[in-house]
Design an enzyme around this catalytic site. Structure first.
Site, PDB file in Angstrom:
ATOM      1  CE  LYS A 199     -17.255 -67.152  29.914  1.00 26.15           C
ATOM      2  NZ  LYS A 199     -16.416 -66.315  29.733  1.00 26.15           N
TER       3      LYS A 199
ATOM      4  CB  CYS B 125     -27.530 -73.045  38.407  1.00 27.98           C
ATOM      5  SG  CYS B 125     -28.013 -72.004  39.794  1.00 27.98           S
TER       6      CYS B 125
END
Length: 602
Positions: free
Chosen positions: A597, A2
């Site tokens: 990531k 997010c």
């Protein structure tokens, strides 16, 4: 996982929000949205899918204040109703949130009976709670926000807008990253400095359980009880060239190619003018004082720890143990009397590692963070930090951070060993050897076309594959298999070659791809014996070998480097294997499905 962006002031909020969200795409997401205010007018726009789909829906949306969000689903499916931003019951308040609210169901039952919810997210519960306190109990926005923050449990970064007051954004954080970006005539909010690097390189940290009132011309930091806190700004060492692809089709390929440069940057960072290795003396002493080193990490960083274990033990004369952060967060094993925790994290925001670090700090255990991001949470909260100097890594699949982590730990091991008078450390010419590694990587990169052909023949249609190796090569096999599976979706496992006969060889059948790694002269012939075993059962074998153990039949031959550093050069062809396998399957190399990531929730 997010991302949050926000801006207030003399700007085109829509453009800044969209551009900021694009910069945060690397973190992983499945939906996105923005809320923009222009006086009494406001616009809420959401989309499932890529930022480009959101951008296409924002034509005519203008304003000077706004918040935006990329969502990676944790509560509720990826739908527009579940996408952020979320509105309160009366739609006056709008909120974006990263993290997980642990007690959201309790809040819903105790405080929000009769409220109507459009989605299934914990975030919607939070904004309804704030709205209830402001509108039903008559509290000011600030007091309503504070009251909600005292009730909410979990990890979060919040950015809140009151549609009746477009001059301010309220933000708060706990265990989830959030920064303030400082501009001229405007100020910003972001999860990551890269989101706003086009607008500013001046940032202000927010610490856990702090609330910030952000206006166009001021930033006020408070704790949850209203006590003001002074906070200096810092300059982010980033520029636009660091975060662009340039002429590359994918960030991953660019970052693979950057690895020789990263090795040389590390040499510059950790040597003096005379070429001597220089590491913070306090870090050296922390290692000297420890009777055991515990490396805590996740994913690729965990593999980098394994690849560095032998080097650290032999050069520092200190035993090293590896731990998976997500396991240690809920129960540590019996520790030695004088432990040192080393946390390895590209982002410095890994939630599982932070959970362990918090416990380590409570126990008084000294800690070192090895990270690519200065000012990150793990960097701030550990006693010491070593930086990777690798530049931003955008692709979800880590490449240059892995090799930089091993190289950085090599500098640590060398410095401690020299200080201890360790003969191996004194004889280890790290600067020279790492220069050879950089040259070896460059040589491998010049063979991309050859590697691509071999990969296409081996992996284009397969569903399963195996990497095998012994010693250091086994640790590289673990990382190589992760890289292949996470972006190509080929089910791949990395095994110690000697373990094949203890069960795994049952999976070998006609045409099964097996990729073998060979760099150790003592172990190479044993691995070749395992190669013969799988070949006899129909496996298609691809061998990657260093020159000192290579044979004419090997597929990819690498320059021989120092054994401590061989995982750095050996991993590069496996990164290219993963890249080309993914490319020829028509998949998105940089943004694999279901992955983020930076994993900022537990």
């Amino acid at each position: 996982m997010c991302g949050i962006v926000g801006v207030v002031g003399n700007t085109n909020a829509t453009d800044i929000l969209i551009q900021g969200l694009e910069k945060l795409e690397y973190r992983g997401y499945d939906s996105a949205g923005i809320f923009v205010l222009d006086g009494a007018d406001n616009h809420l726009v959401k989309a499932v899918g890529r930022i480009a789909e959101l951008s296409a829906k924002t034509a005519g949306v203008e304003g000077t204040t706004g918040i935006g969000h990329t969502r990676w689903a944790t509560h509720g499916k990826p739908t527009e109703d579940n996408a952020h931003p979320h509105r309160s019951e009366t739609e006056r308040f709008v909120l974006v949130h990263n993290g997980v609210i642990e007690n959201y169901l309790e809040i819903k039952e105790e405080y929000l009976a009769g409220h109507h919810f459009k989605g299934q997210t914990d975030t919607e519960i939070a904004v309804h709670l704030i709205g209830k306190f402001a509108e039903e109990e008559g509290l000011s926005v600030l007091e309503a926000f504070k009251k909600a923050l005292h009730i909410i449990r979990g990890s979060y970064a919040f950015a809140l807008v009151d549609s009746q007051d477009p001059e301010v954004i309220y933000v708060a954080k706990n265990k989830s990253p959030l920064l303030i970006g400082l501009g001229e005539g405007y100020n910003m909010v972001c999860s990551d400095a890269m989101a706003m690097i086009r607008e500013t390189n001046q940032y202000m940290e927010i610490h856990d359980q702090e609330l910030v009132i952000v206006k166009a011309d001021s930033v006020e930091v408070q704790d949850y009880d209203g006590n003001r806190r002074e906070r200096a700004s810092y300059t982010a060492e980033l520029d636009l060239s660091d975060i662009g692809k340039g002429t590359y089709p994918y960030y991953m390929l660019k970052e693979i190619d950057e690895q020789p440069t990263v090795m040389r940057k590390l040499i510059q960072a950790y040597t003096d003018e005379a070429g001597q290795v220089v590491v913070d003396p306090d870090i050296i002493k922390a290692v000297q004082d420890a009777d055991r080193i515990y490396i805590l990490a996740a994913g690729t960083s965990y593999h980098a720890g394994f690849a560095s274990k032998k080097m650290l033990e032999e050069l520092t004369d200190t035993p090293v143990e590896l731990g998976i952060s997500s396991e240690w967060g809920y129960g540590m094993p019996l520790l030695s009397k004088k432990p040192l925790f080393i946390f390895i994290s590209q982002s410095g925001e890994t939630a599982d590692s932070r959970q362990v670090l918090v416990k380590a700090n409570e126990m008084g255990i000294p800690s070192l963070t090895v990270t690519n991001v200065p000012g990150s949470t793990l960097s701030r909260e550990a006693n010491y930090t070593m930086l990777l100097h690798a530049g931003p890594e955008i692709a979800v699949a880590s490449t240059k951070a892995y090799t930089a982590q091993i190289a950085a730990l090599a500098f640590l091991a060398k410095a401690v060993g020299e200080a201890n008078g360790n003969a191996k450390a004194q004889a280890f010419d790290l600067v020279h050897e790492l220069s050879i590694v950089a040259q070896s990587i460059e040589s491998t990169l010049s063979e991309k076309e050859t590697i691509e052909v071999k990969v296409r023949e081996l992996l284009e249609t397969t569903r399963n594959a195996f990497y095998i190796g012994r010693g250091q090569d086994y640790y590289v096999a673990m990382e190589a298999s992760l890289k292949l599976k996470e972006i190509s979706y080929i089910q791949c496992e990395g095994f110690a070659a000697g373990e094949l006969k203890h069960g795994t060889i049952a999976l070998i059948e006609e045409g099964t791809p097996v990729l073998a790694l060979l760099s150790d002269p003592v172990l190479a012939n044993h691995t070749r014996g395992n190669i013969q075993e799988v070949a006899a059962r129909g496996a298609k074998v691809l061998t990657i070998a260093e020159e000192n153990v290579a044979k004419d039949t090997d597929d990819i031959v690498l320059t021989t480097v120092h054994p401590y550093l061989s995982p750095i050069s050996m991993v590069v062809p496996t990164q290219l294997v993963a890249y080309f396998a993914t490319l020829h399957r028509g998949l998105d190399v940089d943004k694999p499905r279901n992955l983020a990531k930076s994993v900022t929730v537990e």
